[in-house]
Design an enzyme around this catalytic site. Structure first.
Site, short mmCIF file in Angstrom:
data_model
loop_
_atom_site.label_atom_id
_atom_site.label_comp_id
_atom_site.label_asym_id
_atom_site.label_seq_id
_atom_site.Cartn_x
_atom_site.Cartn_y
_atom_site.Cartn_z
N CYS A 50 0.84 -1.21 0.00
CA CYS A 50 0.00 0.00 0.00
C CYS A 50 0.87 1.26 0.00
O CYS A 50 1.75 1.40 0.84
CB CYS A 50 -0.91 -0.02 1.23
SG CYS A 50 -1.74 1.56 1.52
N CYS A 53 0.41 3.35 3.48
CA CYS A 53 0.78 2.84 4.80
C CYS A 53 2.12 3.47 5.25
O CYS A 53 2.97 3.79 4.42
CB CYS A 53 0.91 1.32 4.76
SG CYS A 53 -0.66 0.46 5.02
N HIS A 112 -4.31 0.51 8.07
CA HIS A 112 -4.75 0.27 6.69
C HIS A 112 -6.26 0.00 6.56
O HIS A 112 -6.85 0.29 5.52
CB HIS A 112 -3.96 -0.91 6.13
CG HIS A 112 -4.22 -1.20 4.68
ND1 HIS A 112 -3.69 -0.44 3.67
CD2 HIS A 112 -4.97 -2.17 4.08
CE1 HIS A 112 -4.09 -0.92 2.50
NE2 HIS A 112 -4.87 -1.97 2.72
N ASN A 152 -13.44 9.73 -1.40
CA ASN A 152 -14.10 8.69 -2.18
C ASN A 152 -13.85 7.39 -1.45
O ASN A 152 -12.69 7.05 -1.18
CB ASN A 152 -13.50 8.56 -3.58
CG ASN A 152 -13.87 9.75 -4.44
OD1 ASN A 152 -14.92 10.35 -4.26
ND2 ASN A 152 -13.00 10.09 -5.36
N SER A 160 -9.59 2.55 -5.35
CA SER A 160 -9.12 1.17 -5.33
C SER A 160 -8.32 0.86 -4.07
O SER A 160 -8.11 -0.29 -3.75
CB SER A 160 -8.28 0.90 -6.58
OG SER A 160 -7.32 1.93 -6.70
N HIS A 163 -7.05 1.88 2.11
CA HIS A 163 -6.44 2.65 3.20
C HIS A 163 -7.25 3.94 3.41
O HIS A 163 -7.49 4.67 2.45
CB HIS A 163 -4.98 2.99 2.86
CG HIS A 163 -4.21 3.47 4.04
ND1 HIS A 163 -3.19 2.75 4.61
CD2 HIS A 163 -4.35 4.59 4.81
CE1 HIS A 163 -2.73 3.42 5.67
NE2 HIS A 163 -3.43 4.53 5.80
N HIS A 165 -8.39 7.38 3.52
CA HIS A 165 -7.78 8.64 3.12
C HIS A 165 -8.78 9.50 2.36
O HIS A 165 -9.77 9.01 1.84
CB HIS A 165 -6.55 8.39 2.24
CG HIS A 165 -6.88 7.85 0.88
ND1 HIS A 165 -7.27 6.54 0.66
CD2 HIS A 165 -6.90 8.44 -0.35
CE1 HIS A 165 -7.50 6.34 -0.62
NE2 HIS A 165 -7.29 7.49 -1.28
N GLN A 167 -8.99 13.55 0.04
CA GLN A 167 -8.19 14.43 -0.80
C GLN A 167 -8.59 15.89 -0.58
O GLN A 167 -9.70 16.17 -0.14
CB GLN A 167 -8.40 14.09 -2.27
CG GLN A 167 -8.02 12.66 -2.60
CD GLN A 167 -8.11 12.39 -4.09
OE1 GLN A 167 -7.55 13.14 -4.90
NE2 GLN A 167 -8.82 11.35 -4.46
ZN LIG Z 1 -2.34 1.17 3.72
#
Ligand SMILES: [Zn+2]
Length: 339
Positions: A50, A53, A112, A152, A160, A163, A165, A167
């Site tokens: 990832c 990570c 994650h 998203n 995809s 993890h 997150h 933006q």
């Molecule tokens: Zn990750």
């Protein structure tokens, strides 16, 4: 409920002026559409492949630090860049303008698999504080006039990487949605000396039909003009232009609202619920935006199960959005999923 709302009708979005066709009788029709496969959820704390990570390398070859709560970096594949050719293109009827900006990625947690719905309030507060400091920093740049914070979530939304997150895209030009909302906020405030969302949430609290959750500082509701089946809004009771001035008590209540709605979503179809969530705030071009009332919207695509999503095609592409399940019915189903 008024009989008008029980048969086919068109609802108006008071924040943009746009319309949505509601056809309540169609919820009974047989479904012959696409069944999507469930994505398999792996609950691992760390994934060596990832790029978000802690300690891992990204496409730019930069290495992520061993961060402990949130971590922000400039997007390695930024759609908007601060340095680039400046100017305007004009040729006959064709017109274009250069656009500067900054795109950042905000990792919500080093874990994650820890989604917003599974985080504790303290962890969500840290994300809100990160949004605040990023907003302040970006808004001070002279070429940044609008800042969009969003997340998203899920493959279905084009994300995809599981993890957790979000933006932040900050840019020179004030975008279409914000121009529409700015006009509506300003028009209402001039006439009523209150923001349109202050009056709207007061009506929603009184009617108690589309309300999902309320605390001292926030309400969560299905807006009367919702387009997506389980669309919701988090609206602060105090109408301010952006999130930068929220004090620590308000941040805690905002975190509780986020935790509540994301937890409800995960319970509806018993899967990690995909969505696009975003915060609309006043432009940062130095003008006065009295009457602007920041808010956060969740646009989830799922319709009737974990695998059946709503498509925006045909009539919706060419005319206007259309929905079958009413916002009132959606609110009832969401309320049933409160822990
Ligand atoms: Zn990750």
């Amino acid at each position: 409920m008024d009989t008008i709302l029980k048969s086919t009708h068109i609802r108006k979005n008071i924040l943009t002026g746009e319309k949505v066709l509601v056809s309540p009788h169609r919820t009974q029709r047989p479904w012959q559409g696409k069944m999507e496969e469930d994505s398999i959820q792996l609950n691992i704390d760390y994934d060596p492949s990832c790029y978000l990570c802690p300690g891992n390398s990204r496409a730019s070859q930069d290495k992520n630090p061993h961060y402990h709560d949130t971590f922000v970096f400039t997007n390695d594949y930024a759609a908007l860049k601060p340095e680039q050719t400046q100017g305007e293109y004009k040729k006959g009827l064709l017109n274009a303008q250069s656009e500067k900006g900054i795109c950042k990625v905000v990792c919500f947690s080093p874990n994650h698999s820890l989604t917003l719905s599974k985080m504790n309030i303290d962890e969500i507060e840290k994300i809100i504080k990160t949004w605040q400091s990023e907003f302040k920093e970006l808004s001070e740049l002279s070429f940044i006039n609008y800042i969009q914070i969003f997340e998203n979530r899920g493959d279905i939304m084009g994300c995809s990487n599981p993890h957790p997150h979000g933006q932040i895209w900050a840019q020179e030009t004030i975008p279409n949605e914000i121009i529409k909302k700015t006009d509506k906020f300003s028009e209402y405030y001039t006439k009523h000396d209150k923001t349109i969302l202050e009056d709207y949430i007061e009506q929603e609290i009184n009617e108690n039909e589309r309300l999902i959750y309320e605390n001292e500082d926030f309400v969560v509701l299905v807006p009367f003009w919702a387009v997506w089946p389980f669309e919701t809004m988090i609206v602060p009771k105090n109408g301010v232009e952006n999130i930068s001035q929220l004090d620590s008590a308000t941040i805690t209540n905002y975190a509780k609202a986020i935790k509540t709605i994301t937890s409800i979503y995960d319970k509806i179809f018993d899967v990690p619920f995909p969505y696009s969530a975003g915060i609309h705030q006043a432009p940062t071009d130095g003008q006065s935006y009295e009457g602007w009332h920041w808010h956060m919207s969740f646009f989830p695509p799922l319709l009737r199960s974990a695998t059946i999503k709503k498509f925006m095609v045909g009539y919706e592409m060419f005319v206007m959005p259309q929905r079958d399940i009413t916002p009132e019915k959606a609110a009832e189903l969401l309320r049933k999923s409160i822990l």
